[in-house]
Design an enzyme around this catalytic site. Structure first.
Site, PDB file in Angstrom:
ATOM      1  N   PRO A 131       0.811  -1.226   0.000  1.00 57.07           N
ATOM      2  CA  PRO A 131       0.000   0.000   0.000  1.00 57.07           C
ATOM      3  C   PRO A 131       0.840   1.270   0.000  1.00 57.07           C
ATOM      4  O   PRO A 131       1.671   1.482   0.874  1.00 57.07           O
ATOM      5  CB  PRO A 131      -0.793  -0.113   1.310  1.00 57.07           C
ATOM      6  CG  PRO A 131      -0.746  -1.549   1.676  1.00 57.07           C
ATOM      7  CD  PRO A 131       0.576  -2.042   1.185  1.00 57.07           C
ATOM      8  N   GLU A 132       0.629   2.078  -1.011  1.00 53.52           N
ATOM      9  CA  GLU A 132       1.150   3.440  -1.006  1.00 53.52           C
ATOM     10  C   GLU A 132      -0.054   4.364  -0.949  1.00 53.52           C
ATOM     11  O   GLU A 132      -1.134   3.948  -0.555  1.00 53.52           O
ATOM     12  CB  GLU A 132       2.014   3.689  -2.255  1.00 53.52           C
ATOM     13  CG  GLU A 132       3.283   2.838  -2.249  1.00 53.52           C
ATOM     14  CD  GLU A 132       4.217   3.170  -3.414  1.00 53.52           C
ATOM     15  OE1 GLU A 132       4.224   4.320  -3.860  1.00 53.52           O
ATOM     16  OE2 GLU A 132       4.925   2.265  -3.863  1.00 53.52           O
TER      17      GLU A 132
END
Length: 269
Positions: free
Chosen positions: A2-3
DNA sequence: CTTTCAGCCTGACGGC
DNA sequence: TGCCGTCAGGCTGAAA
């Protein structure tokens, strides 16, 4: 992993699902992730209502009815689900929040780099973060002034949360490729025009990734278990040895700050 | 002050 | 078959 686009995707889903729900019970199965999670048990969450969901950088926070918040960071393998209580607990699910509609908010993190903690509503943990990349505050002039002060490498500055918050390894690689800039350029040699171009590429790529529901590289899953679709649109990340999709030159890989960096030696200057 | 880097953690994978 | 090393990687805090 996850960014920012993945955190945005998770936050948007949780906003639809969780707002108005009351926490009725807390279960903790593991001693710690990035920080110990046992304090969640004694934080007095039972009976509180979830009144809002906010994303900042790669963090998502759940605003609580007593003014506090539950702050989350997904590390690189954090997955959140809201499921019926009949679903068996998975191996790396560490925290359950039982909700008043019978469902359970579940936090899973294989590698335990995630953060899940109760904090005050003004989120002091996030006070040191730089500008959000999708706001007007992130423009060529701002980035140029930040880079002028640094002799570090361009990609490390782009991933520095004190400068711009939430751009991780995948999207830094993609943005630099789109802007035609080498990741190992010395920061203070980048011109204002190049900064302007890079800012536009960062914004454009983050927006497209959000529209696609994020990138499912290795571990990321949306709240409903679906995979992000942006992974198939990645131009340069993970493509060492393959041909550049623009010019056909061989994509190279180097390490910057201990992280893999991919670039086209012909397209990126 | 700035910059770099080990460590946290698990699972997948390659070599032997 | 299993053991070992390497890699993935955001963030922290210590070292340089």
């Amino acid at each position: 992993m996850p960014e920012l686009p993945e955190a945005e995707t998770i936050g948007n889903a949780l906003r639809r699902i969780l707002i108005g729900r009351r926490i009725v019970k807390v279960e903790v199965f593991s001693p710690k992730m990035r920080e110990p999670v046992a304090p969640l048990l004694t934080a007095g969450l039972e009976g509180l209502r979830i009144t809002g969901v906010v994303r900042r950088a790669r963090y998502v926070s759940l605003t609580l009815s007593d003014g506090r918040a539950i702050l989350m960071h997904f590390g690189m393998s954090g997955v959140v689900r809201v499921e019926d209580a009949s679903v068996p607990k998975r191996k790396h699910e560490h925290v359950f929040l039982h909700l008043d509609d019978g469902k359970i908010f579940r936090f899973e993190c294989t590698r335990r780099f995630s953060l899940l903690k109760v904090t005050s509503g003004d989120l002091p943990e996030l006070s040191g973060l730089g500008v959000e990349p999708l706001t007007d505050g992130f423009d060529g002039r701002y980035l140029y002034h930040a880079l002028q002060r640094s002799k570090s490498k361009l990609k490390l500055c782009l991933m520095n949360n004190a400068i711009v918050a939430g751009v991780g390894n995948i999207y830094a690689n993609e943005s630099l490729f789109a802007a035609g800039l080498r990741p190992d350029r010395v920061a203070n040699t980048v011109s204002e025009a190049e900064c302007e171009r890079l800012c536009r590429c960062v914004k454009s790529i983050l927006r497209r990734a959000i529209e696609a529901g994020g990138s499912s590289i290795s571990d990321f899953l949306n709240v409903d278990g679906s995979e992000g679709k942006f992974a198939r649109e990645l131009q340069i990340y993970g493509r060492a040895g393959a041909k550049c999709p623009v010019c056909g030159a061989t994509v190279e890989r180097c390490r910057l700050g201990g992280r893999s960096s991919f670039f086209c030696p012909k397209c990126q200057k």
